[in-house]
Design an enzyme around this catalytic site. Structure first.
Site, mmCIF file in Angstrom:
data_model
loop_
_atom_site.group_PDB
_atom_site.id
_atom_site.type_symbol
_atom_site.label_atom_id
_atom_site.label_comp_id
_atom_site.label_asym_id
_atom_site.label_seq_id
_atom_site.Cartn_x
_atom_site.Cartn_y
_atom_site.Cartn_z
ATOM 1 N N GLY A 95 33.087 -2.399 27.846
ATOM 2 C CA GLY A 95 34.348 -2.693 28.514
ATOM 3 C C GLY A 95 35.175 -3.771 27.852
ATOM 4 O O GLY A 95 36.346 -3.937 28.188
ATOM 5 N N ARG A 96 34.579 -4.500 26.895
ATOM 6 C CA ARG A 96 35.388 -5.501 26.203
ATOM 7 C C ARG A 96 36.257 -4.793 25.152
ATOM 8 O O ARG A 96 35.825 -3.839 24.515
ATOM 9 C CB ARG A 96 34.499 -6.548 25.519
ATOM 10 C CG ARG A 96 34.218 -7.750 26.389
ATOM 11 C CD ARG A 96 33.306 -7.431 27.543
ATOM 12 N NE ARG A 96 32.954 -8.621 28.331
ATOM 13 C CZ ARG A 96 31.826 -8.724 28.996
ATOM 14 N NH1 ARG A 96 30.955 -7.732 29.014
ATOM 15 N NH2 ARG A 96 31.584 -9.824 29.700
ATOM 16 N N LEU A 110 27.688 -5.768 28.621
ATOM 17 C CA LEU A 110 28.182 -4.545 29.228
ATOM 18 C C LEU A 110 29.361 -3.991 28.431
ATOM 19 O O LEU A 110 30.135 -4.749 27.846
ATOM 20 C CB LEU A 110 28.622 -4.813 30.674
ATOM 21 C CG LEU A 110 27.494 -5.195 31.629
ATOM 22 C CD1 LEU A 110 28.076 -5.550 33.001
ATOM 23 C CD2 LEU A 110 26.478 -4.061 31.783
ATOM 24 N N PRO A 159 22.891 -16.915 9.497
ATOM 25 C CA PRO A 159 22.494 -16.527 10.859
ATOM 26 C C PRO A 159 22.969 -15.124 11.200
ATOM 27 O O PRO A 159 24.059 -14.707 10.817
ATOM 28 C CB PRO A 159 23.186 -17.546 11.751
ATOM 29 C CG PRO A 159 23.621 -18.629 10.846
ATOM 30 C CD PRO A 159 23.863 -17.989 9.518
#
Lengths: 63, 63, 63, 63, 63, 63
Positions: A11-12, A9, A2
């Site tokens: 920012g992580r 967004l 897979p």
């Protein structure tokens, strides 16, 4: 085999992505019978002005 | 009319992308009967902390 | 580690996909320095009513 | 529940994206019966050296 | 607001997808701070002749 | 040169896709300065068991 493409967004942190990669790969192996080596995960990160829901840019929400 | 989206790590030069674009477009035209003008190729480049295989970020490999 | 996603109209044979997979993988290895084992190619095939260019469905062209 | 992913060259302003988000969401609601809250639009922006048509990088066109 | 697109071979059951959806959504909420309602997961399933790794179609492996 | 990939549940008619293609292409041309001939739209349609939001398959909602 897979392939998991995650659009989110910016920012992580790297650590958040690390934990996501671990948990999502575990899920693919344990629930879908994937070979661990064959699971590939990519993160596509976009700015708040490049993501809209309900017709409104995230950059315009909460104003 | 094929659309070819390539996700890979950052770091390839414009010349590498130029050669990839040429060869992949040639392949689509010669093997799949695509019109050359209709082949579009995009490169999505991600950092090593945004790409994982086998549950491990590329940024963590080789450490 | 490149992932190559190809979106095209239905109708190509397995042999056409086989040749595309070979040539595109060769290009990724020879031009972009990818490891052969890490190149993944997927074909997403859509019907002529699910593909539009210039605002017109392929199903409506050539009528 | 449609997800709309738009890949285009960098350079559009937030206001252009805002108008696109509005009009595309309106179209999904009015023509496809989507719930407005469920329409998500993302913009993936690539440089001119990461976009090719007819086998030629945008960065090489018009030279 | 993460969007998770999973490309895999056909053949997984609805129950396998149900469990993947639950676990991946939980991971996005717990590790990335996503709102549960905003996590969308899609499965794109392809035949063995539409998926290649290392330049070889899955349909040709194990022969 | 925008590429617009729309992922949605199966069940829309060709006429609905035709109208979406027209309106979205018009928006790309009028709001983003795209050349009409360069706008490509693809529809990826998935079954209700291949689409989840908030961790729940669409096939399981409304039961």
């Amino acid at each position: 085999m897979p392939l998991v493409q995650i659009t989110m967004l910016t920012g992580r942190t790297a650590d958040q992505k690390r934990k996501l990669a671990t948990r999502i790969t575990d899920a693919m192996v344990e629930e879908a019978g994937a070979r661990r080596e064959a699971v590939v995960i990519t993160f596509l990160e976009v700015e708040r002005e490049s993501y809209a829901s309900a017709g409104v840019l995230m950059a315009d929400k909460g104003k």
